[in-house]
Design a protein around this motif. Structure first.
Motif, PDB file in Angstrom:
ATOM      1  N   LEU A 103       0.662  -1.022   0.132  1.00 36.62           N
ATOM      2  CA  LEU A 103       0.045  -0.165  -0.064  1.00 36.62           C
ATOM      3  C   LEU A 103       0.795   1.129  -0.071  1.00 36.62           C
ATOM      4  N   LYS A 104       1.409   1.477  -1.164  1.00 31.97           N
ATOM      5  CA  LYS A 104       2.257   2.655  -1.436  1.00 31.97           C
ATOM      6  C   LYS A 104       1.663   4.149  -0.914  1.00 31.97           C
ATOM      7  N   GLY A 105       2.066   4.985  -0.540  1.00 35.40           N
ATOM      8  CA  GLY A 105       1.632   6.024  -0.198  1.00 35.40           C
ATOM      9  C   GLY A 105       0.595   6.401   1.030  1.00 35.40           C
ATOM     10  N   LYS A 106       0.429   5.188   1.753  1.00 37.54           N
ATOM     11  CA  LYS A 106      -0.426   4.770   3.105  1.00 37.54           C
ATOM     12  C   LYS A 106       0.193   4.497   4.192  1.00 37.54           C
ATOM     13  N   LYS A 107      -0.109   5.011   5.253  1.00 32.23           N
ATOM     14  CA  LYS A 107       0.576   4.791   6.482  1.00 32.23           C
ATOM     15  C   LYS A 107      -0.018   3.585   7.221  1.00 32.23           C
ATOM     16  N   VAL A 108       0.573   2.314   7.314  1.00 29.27           N
ATOM     17  CA  VAL A 108       0.147   1.339   7.775  1.00 29.27           C
ATOM     18  C   VAL A 108       0.629   0.751   9.125  1.00 29.27           C
ATOM     19  N   LEU A 109      -0.305   0.284   9.917  1.00 25.21           N
ATOM     20  CA  LEU A 109      -0.066  -0.164  11.325  1.00 25.21           C
ATOM     21  C   LEU A 109      -0.158  -1.630  11.239  1.00 25.21           C
ATOM     22  N   TYR A 110       0.712  -2.564  11.454  1.00 27.70           N
ATOM     23  CA  TYR A 110       0.563  -3.917  11.739  1.00 27.70           C
ATOM     24  C   TYR A 110       0.870  -4.341  13.204  1.00 27.70           C
ATOM     25  N   VAL A 111      -0.230  -4.654  13.683  1.00 29.02           N
ATOM     26  CA  VAL A 111      -0.193  -4.938  15.036  1.00 29.02           C
ATOM     27  C   VAL A 111      -0.241  -6.374  15.516  1.00 29.02           C
ATOM     28  N   SER A 112       0.683  -7.109  15.925  1.00 27.98           N
ATOM     29  CA  SER A 112       0.609  -8.403  15.951  1.00 27.98           C
ATOM     30  C   SER A 112       0.597  -8.762  17.733  1.00 27.98           C
ATOM     31  N   GLY A 113       0.166  -9.738  18.220  1.00 27.13           N
ATOM     32  CA  GLY A 113       0.177 -10.428  19.398  1.00 27.13           C
ATOM     33  C   GLY A 113       0.609 -11.604  19.689  1.00 27.13           C
ATOM     34  N   GLU A 114       1.189 -12.075  18.505  1.00 28.69           N
ATOM     35  CA  GLU A 114       1.680 -13.504  18.542  1.00 28.69           C
ATOM     36  C   GLU A 114       3.102 -13.765  18.147  1.00 28.69           C
ATOM     37  N   GLU A 115       3.683 -12.410  17.281  1.00 30.47           N
ATOM     38  CA  GLU A 115       4.972 -12.409  17.063  1.00 30.47           C
ATOM     39  C   GLU A 115       5.692 -11.278  17.612  1.00 30.47           C
ATOM     40  N   SER A 116       6.956 -11.179  17.612  1.00 31.71           N
ATOM     41  CA  SER A 116       7.736 -10.031  18.061  1.00 31.71           C
ATOM     42  C   SER A 116       7.986  -9.091  16.602  1.00 31.71           C
ATOM     43  N   GLU A 117       8.421  -7.667  16.853  1.00 31.05           N
ATOM     44  CA  GLU A 117       8.742  -7.129  15.806  1.00 31.05           C
ATOM     45  C   GLU A 117       9.904  -7.777  15.041  1.00 31.05           C
ATOM     46  N   ALA A 118      10.890  -8.317  15.549  1.00 28.75           N
ATOM     47  CA  ALA A 118      11.908  -9.014  14.846  1.00 28.75           C
ATOM     48  C   ALA A 118      11.635 -10.095  13.917  1.00 28.75           C
ATOM     49  N   GLN A 119      10.463 -10.891  14.442  1.00 32.28           N
ATOM     50  CA  GLN A 119       9.813 -12.119  13.676  1.00 32.28           C
ATOM     51  C   GLN A 119       9.028 -11.408  12.284  1.00 32.28           C
ATOM     52  N   ILE A 120       8.294 -10.560  12.588  1.00 33.28           N
ATOM     53  CA  ILE A 120       7.699  -9.703  11.286  1.00 33.28           C
ATOM     54  C   ILE A 120       8.769  -8.989  10.595  1.00 33.28           C
ATOM     55  N   LYS A 121       9.903  -8.549  10.882  1.00 31.97           N
ATOM     56  CA  LYS A 121      10.939  -7.935   9.969  1.00 31.97           C
ATOM     57  C   LYS A 121      11.357  -9.322   9.119  1.00 31.97           C
ATOM     58  N   MET A 122      11.815 -10.352  10.006  1.00 34.10           N
ATOM     59  CA  MET A 122      12.183 -11.422   8.995  1.00 34.10           C
ATOM     60  C   MET A 122      11.354 -11.979   7.993  1.00 34.10           C
TER      61      MET A 122
END
Length: 457
Positions: A117-136
């Motif tokens: 989604l280019k040009g849109k500010k997106v917030l991805y909230v995860s209660g199951e994974e850490s930020e590092a796992q999402i980054k991977m």
């Protein structure tokens, strides 16, 4: 100190009772009532508070002709399959629930949408994974979005605090069963928590016009976990299906307030993410070096999309006393009906034969227009005579052995012609008023199973 008030909720349908019940009077399930603590504060005192003072104009009845209606604006994403299933794109302020088996690719699909989604500010909230796992996971994908933010949090009050600071244009919650609100004292994933968290997110989506996607768990029978009230609260319910050990995934919609519920999206799972399949008919048809018996090609419709799929069957003498009837991807009751029609109207002795039917590609189909292809496949296996690879079928079979017309026959014929088939067998009642000269494919018109048998076999 105020007395803690508790009540009992059905974990299946969300029904409420002041005492424990063995059987739920609403849904009929047994042993589903669980005691939960009610809200500590007044009902309706949610965690999302819109900005502004808030003098709100009271609603008054209006004549329906005086109601001003504007077409819902949609965001067209870079994923044509998701846009098709949603009815043309993402609607602003919509609340979408997507469910599927563990490991099927729900988080991958949502993260991929967030990164494209280019040009849109997106917030991805995860209660199951850490930020590092999402980054991977994000590093494995080719898409990059500098305005995509990730947050590992389960408390809704903390989430809404970050939302007020960030003011995102698009919100993803992974998953709704992991969230908890401080206004409810029961455990995360309970009926009270799921209902309260969803209500807060729905209020946020409607008041700000921000699209919110919720990822949900499913139960053993394939339905979305949690109370049925969860599915009633959201605007759209998507099902992500397929065998996680295979490469193809299917995205269906079972509820959609902004579009059709009959659309279908097909993806291919790759190391770098999910790839949209533009022409699913090509992947649903097996490329074979030799012609095999028991294989027939049927033209079906999924919403407005025509698909050509391969029907495989195996008919062999029963080894044990009772013949087996097994179908994968096809309605077993309809298969039994077609076998009875073939035995009664076609003279085939199938009473002592084992019958196995399979829809190639992992699809589950219910289009009656595949009846003719199923019958051709069964006859081919029973007679040990292959059906030509250049022929496909589109027709419904009645109890009298007649071939009935099916809907959107023009789309089915055009799809068969596009994929290079030379002949298509249809009901002669389906082509009335149709200009057959614009098709290069040969259209074989039949009215009974006997005519189809004489033409093909």
């Amino acid at each position: 100190m105020a007395k803690v008030k508790t009540t009992f909720f059905c974990q299946n349908c969300g029904a409420q009772s002041p005492k424990w019940l063995g059987k739920c009077p609403a849904c009929g399930e047994w042993n589903t009532y669980v005691e939960e603590i009610l809200q500590k504060e007044e009902t309706g005192k949610g965690s999302w508070k819109p900005q502004g003072s808030g003098l709100k104009k009271s609603n008054t009845p209006k004549k329906i002709d005086e109601v001003n209606y504007e077409e819902q604006p949609r965001w067209v994403t870079s994923d044509p399959e998701l846009d098709r299933v949603l009815g043309g794109g993402i609607v602003a302020g919509s609340l979408v629930l997507i469910g599927g088996e563990p490991g099927i690719g729900k988080s991958t699909l949502m993260l991929q949408i967030a990164l494209t989604l280019k040009g849109k500010k997106v917030l991805y909230v995860s209660g199951e994974e850490s930020e590092a796992q999402i980054k991977m996971r994000a590093d494995r994908m080719s898409a990059k979005n500098p305005d995509c933010y990730v947050l590992s949090e389960t408390n809704t009050q903390q989430i809404f605090q970050q939302i007020e600071i960030l003011k995102p244009d698009f919100l993803v919650i992974d998953s709704i069963q992991t969230l908890s609100s401080q206004y409810v004292e029961s455990a995360a994933g309970s009926v009270s928590q799921v209902r309260e968290c969803t209500a807060e997110l729905m209020k946020f989506a409607k008041e700000t016009g921000t699209p919110v996607f919720l990822i949900g768990h499913i139960t053993k029978d394939g339905s979305i976990a949690g109370p049925k009230v969860l599915e009633h609260m959201v605007d759209t319910v998507l099902q992500f299906e397929g065998d996680r050990h295979l490469t193809y995934r299917i995205l269906r919609t079972s509820k959609n307030r902004f579009g059709s519920t009959h659309e279908l999206g097909i993806y291919e799972m790759r190391a770098e993410g999910l790839r949209s399949v533009a022409n699913p008919s090509e992947i649903l048809l097996t490329q074979r070096e030799e012609v095999l018996n028991g294989v027939a090609i049927g033209a079906m419709m999924e919403g407005n999309r025509p698909l050509l799929i391969e029907i495989q069957s195996l008919v062999s003498p029963a080894t044990y006393g009772t013949p087996q009837r097994s179908s994968t991807g096809h309605d077993a009751k309809r298969l039994n009906m077609l076998l009875a029609v073939l035995e009664k109207r076609g003279g085939m002795r199938l009473g002592q034969q084992d019958v196995f039917l399979n829809v190639a590609g992992g699809l589950r189909v219910d289009d009656p227009g595949l009846d003719l292809a199923v019958c051709a496949s069964l006859i081919s296996s029973y007679e040990d005579t292959p059906v030509s690879e250049q022929i496909c079928f589109a027709g419904e079979v009645g109890l009298g052995g007649e071939i009935r017309a099916v809907s959107r026959i023009e789309n089915r014929i055009a799809e068969a012609e596009k994929l290079g088939f030379k002949k298509i067998v249809v009901s002669k009642y389906a082509v009335k008023g149709l200009d057959l000269n614009k098709f290069k494919i040969q259209i074989l018109q039949v009215s009974k199973l006997e005519e189809m048998y004489q033409l093909i076999f």
